[in-house]
Design a protein around this motif. Structure first.
Motif, PDB file in Angstrom:
ATOM      1  N   VAL A  34      47.653 -73.107 -22.368  1.00 55.35           N
ATOM      2  CA  VAL A  34      48.370 -72.652 -23.478  1.00 55.35           C
ATOM      3  C   VAL A  34      47.729 -72.564 -24.609  1.00 55.35           C
ATOM      4  O   VAL A  34      47.421 -71.654 -25.362  1.00 55.35           O
ATOM      5  CB  VAL A  34      49.617 -73.420 -23.663  1.00 55.35           C
ATOM      6  N   ILE A  35      46.771 -73.449 -25.014  1.00 57.54           N
ATOM      7  CA  ILE A  35      46.013 -73.715 -26.076  1.00 57.54           C
ATOM      8  C   ILE A  35      44.834 -72.712 -26.062  1.00 57.54           C
ATOM      9  O   ILE A  35      44.431 -72.128 -26.794  1.00 57.54           O
ATOM     10  CB  ILE A  35      45.461 -75.022 -26.529  1.00 57.54           C
ATOM     11  N   ASN A  36      44.202 -72.472 -24.675  1.00 52.49           N
ATOM     12  CA  ASN A  36      43.188 -71.437 -24.603  1.00 52.49           C
ATOM     13  C   ASN A  36      43.658 -69.868 -24.962  1.00 52.49           C
ATOM     14  O   ASN A  36      42.870 -69.149 -25.581  1.00 52.49           O
ATOM     15  CB  ASN A  36      42.613 -71.429 -23.202  1.00 52.49           C
ATOM     16  N   VAL A  37      44.941 -69.759 -24.714  1.00 52.73           N
ATOM     17  CA  VAL A  37      45.351 -68.556 -24.918  1.00 52.73           C
ATOM     18  C   VAL A  37      45.719 -68.322 -26.264  1.00 52.73           C
ATOM     19  O   VAL A  37      45.511 -67.148 -26.854  1.00 52.73           O
ATOM     20  CB  VAL A  37      46.762 -68.272 -23.983  1.00 52.73           C
ATOM     21  N   LEU A  38      46.324 -69.280 -26.801  1.00 55.67           N
ATOM     22  CA  LEU A  38      46.555 -69.266 -28.312  1.00 55.67           C
ATOM     23  C   LEU A  38      45.360 -69.171 -29.387  1.00 55.67           C
ATOM     24  O   LEU A  38      45.241 -68.291 -30.174  1.00 55.67           O
ATOM     25  CB  LEU A  38      47.322 -70.663 -28.855  1.00 55.67           C
ATOM     26  N   VAL A  39      44.151 -69.817 -28.886  1.00 63.03           N
ATOM     27  CA  VAL A  39      42.955 -69.597 -29.603  1.00 63.03           C
ATOM     28  C   VAL A  39      42.433 -68.187 -29.303  1.00 63.03           C
ATOM     29  O   VAL A  39      41.969 -67.562 -30.284  1.00 63.03           O
ATOM     30  CB  VAL A  39      41.954 -70.711 -29.006  1.00 63.03           C
ATOM     31  N   PHE A  40      42.646 -67.749 -28.179  1.00 62.93           N
ATOM     32  CA  PHE A  40      41.938 -66.117 -27.859  1.00 62.93           C
ATOM     33  C   PHE A  40      42.873 -65.243 -28.754  1.00 62.93           C
ATOM     34  O   PHE A  40      42.070 -64.389 -29.390  1.00 62.93           O
ATOM     35  CB  PHE A  40      42.096 -65.955 -26.354  1.00 62.93           C
ATOM     36  N   ILE A  41      44.142 -65.374 -28.935  1.00 61.66           N
ATOM     37  CA  ILE A  41      44.933 -64.477 -29.713  1.00 61.66           C
ATOM     38  C   ILE A  41      44.557 -64.858 -31.192  1.00 61.66           C
ATOM     39  O   ILE A  41      44.437 -63.627 -31.795  1.00 61.66           O
ATOM     40  CB  ILE A  41      46.419 -64.722 -29.403  1.00 61.66           C
ATOM     41  N   ALA A  42      44.440 -66.009 -31.418  1.00 55.51           N
ATOM     42  CA  ALA A  42      44.126 -66.245 -32.927  1.00 55.51           C
ATOM     43  C   ALA A  42      42.810 -65.663 -33.402  1.00 55.51           C
ATOM     44  O   ALA A  42      42.539 -65.005 -34.470  1.00 55.51           O
ATOM     45  CB  ALA A  42      43.892 -67.743 -33.126  1.00 55.51           C
ATOM     46  N   VAL A  43      41.649 -65.736 -32.371  1.00 53.66           N
ATOM     47  CA  VAL A  43      40.519 -65.376 -32.795  1.00 53.66           C
ATOM     48  C   VAL A  43      40.625 -63.630 -32.830  1.00 53.66           C
ATOM     49  O   VAL A  43      40.048 -63.132 -33.701  1.00 53.66           O
ATOM     50  CB  VAL A  43      39.325 -65.517 -31.570  1.00 53.66           C
ATOM     51  N   LYS A  44      41.225 -62.963 -31.784  1.00 57.86           N
ATOM     52  CA  LYS A  44      41.281 -61.656 -31.908  1.00 57.86           C
ATOM     53  C   LYS A  44      42.126 -61.137 -33.051  1.00 57.86           C
ATOM     54  O   LYS A  44      41.772 -60.051 -33.593  1.00 57.86           O
ATOM     55  CB  LYS A  44      41.767 -61.261 -30.524  1.00 57.86           C
ATOM     56  N   CYS A  45      43.299 -61.810 -33.459  1.00 58.25           N
ATOM     57  CA  CYS A  45      44.011 -61.284 -34.451  1.00 58.25           C
ATOM     58  C   CYS A  45      43.694 -61.621 -35.933  1.00 58.25           C
ATOM     59  O   CYS A  45      43.857 -60.921 -37.040  1.00 58.25           O
ATOM     60  CB  CYS A  45      45.524 -61.749 -34.226  1.00 58.25           C
ATOM     61  N   PHE A  46      43.030 -62.908 -36.010  1.00 58.28           N
ATOM     62  CA  PHE A  46      42.911 -63.394 -37.360  1.00 58.28           C
ATOM     63  C   PHE A  46      41.461 -63.543 -37.932  1.00 58.28           C
ATOM     64  O   PHE A  46      41.193 -63.580 -39.204  1.00 58.28           O
ATOM     65  CB  PHE A  46      43.709 -64.722 -37.770  1.00 58.28           C
ATOM     66  N   PHE A  47      40.506 -63.823 -37.183  1.00 56.42           N
ATOM     67  CA  PHE A  47      39.151 -64.114 -37.327  1.00 56.42           C
ATOM     68  C   PHE A  47      38.322 -62.746 -37.586  1.00 56.42           C
ATOM     69  O   PHE A  47      38.710 -61.935 -36.809  1.00 56.42           O
ATOM     70  CB  PHE A  47      38.695 -64.953 -36.148  1.00 56.42           C
ATOM     71  N   LYS A  48      37.715 -62.942 -38.397  1.00 58.75           N
ATOM     72  CA  LYS A  48      36.780 -61.746 -38.814  1.00 58.75           C
ATOM     73  C   LYS A  48      35.258 -62.204 -38.872  1.00 58.75           C
ATOM     74  O   LYS A  48      34.913 -63.337 -39.515  1.00 58.75           O
ATOM     75  CB  LYS A  48      37.164 -60.958 -40.127  1.00 58.75           C
ATOM     76  N   ASP A  49      34.275 -61.158 -38.667  1.00 54.77           N
ATOM     77  CA  ASP A  49      33.121 -61.502 -39.109  1.00 54.77           C
ATOM     78  C   ASP A  49      32.834 -61.547 -40.394  1.00 54.77           C
ATOM     79  O   ASP A  49      33.311 -60.347 -41.229  1.00 54.77           O
ATOM     80  CB  ASP A  49      31.988 -60.445 -38.217  1.00 54.77           C
ATOM     81  N   VAL A  50      32.093 -62.548 -41.037  1.00 57.35           N
ATOM     82  CA  VAL A  50      31.737 -62.515 -42.499  1.00 57.35           C
ATOM     83  C   VAL A  50      30.295 -62.697 -42.774  1.00 57.35           C
ATOM     84  O   VAL A  50      29.685 -63.323 -42.038  1.00 57.35           O
ATOM     85  CB  VAL A  50      32.627 -63.440 -43.234  1.00 57.35           C
ATOM     86  N   ASP A  51      29.805 -61.955 -43.514  1.00 56.46           N
ATOM     87  CA  ASP A  51      28.249 -62.110 -43.975  1.00 56.46           C
ATOM     88  C   ASP A  51      28.084 -63.340 -44.759  1.00 56.46           C
ATOM     89  O   ASP A  51      28.907 -63.496 -45.885  1.00 56.46           O
ATOM     90  CB  ASP A  51      27.662 -60.789 -44.804  1.00 56.46           C
ATOM     91  N   LEU A  52      27.238 -64.411 -44.440  1.00 54.22           N
ATOM     92  CA  LEU A  52      27.124 -65.567 -44.999  1.00 54.22           C
ATOM     93  C   LEU A  52      25.949 -65.753 -45.839  1.00 54.22           C
ATOM     94  O   LEU A  52      25.555 -66.679 -46.648  1.00 54.22           O
ATOM     95  CB  LEU A  52      27.024 -66.710 -44.025  1.00 54.22           C
ATOM     96  N   ASP A  53      25.210 -64.448 -45.889  1.00 56.10           N
ATOM     97  CA  ASP A  53      24.335 -64.415 -47.042  1.00 56.10           C
ATOM     98  C   ASP A  53      24.693 -63.917 -48.462  1.00 56.10           C
ATOM     99  O   ASP A  53      25.414 -63.516 -48.740  1.00 56.10           O
ATOM    100  CB  ASP A  53      23.165 -63.262 -46.587  1.00 56.10           C
TER     101      ASP A  53
END
Length: 77
Positions: free
Chosen positions: A58-77
């Protein structure tokens, strides 16, 4: 830069909420959940199956969904 900080904070909050959900799930089935009989699922006690095996899925599925929907690549420079 302010946009990056806002995104990073959002991702940190989502990560903490997912961890808290997983901990509550695991704690409930490991310590609070009581079955009337000695139930076994796939040869494992039901409390162990629900807390460790199903909880991990369950937590693996939820983390996958969260990463696909809410996380974005950001430039840290």
């Amino acid at each position: 830069m302010k946009k990056n900080i806002k995104q990073i904070n959002k991702e940190a909050i989502i990560t903490c909420l997912l961890y808290l959900f997983y901990f509550c799930w695991w704690y409930y089935f490991a310590y609070i959940y009581k079955s009337d009989t000695n139930e076994f699922i796939l040869g494992l006690p039901s409390w162990f199956f629900y807390s460790c095996v199903l909880g991990l899925v369950v937590i693996n599925v939820l983390v996958f969904i969260a990463v696909k929907c809410f996380f974005k690549d950001v430039d840290l420079d």
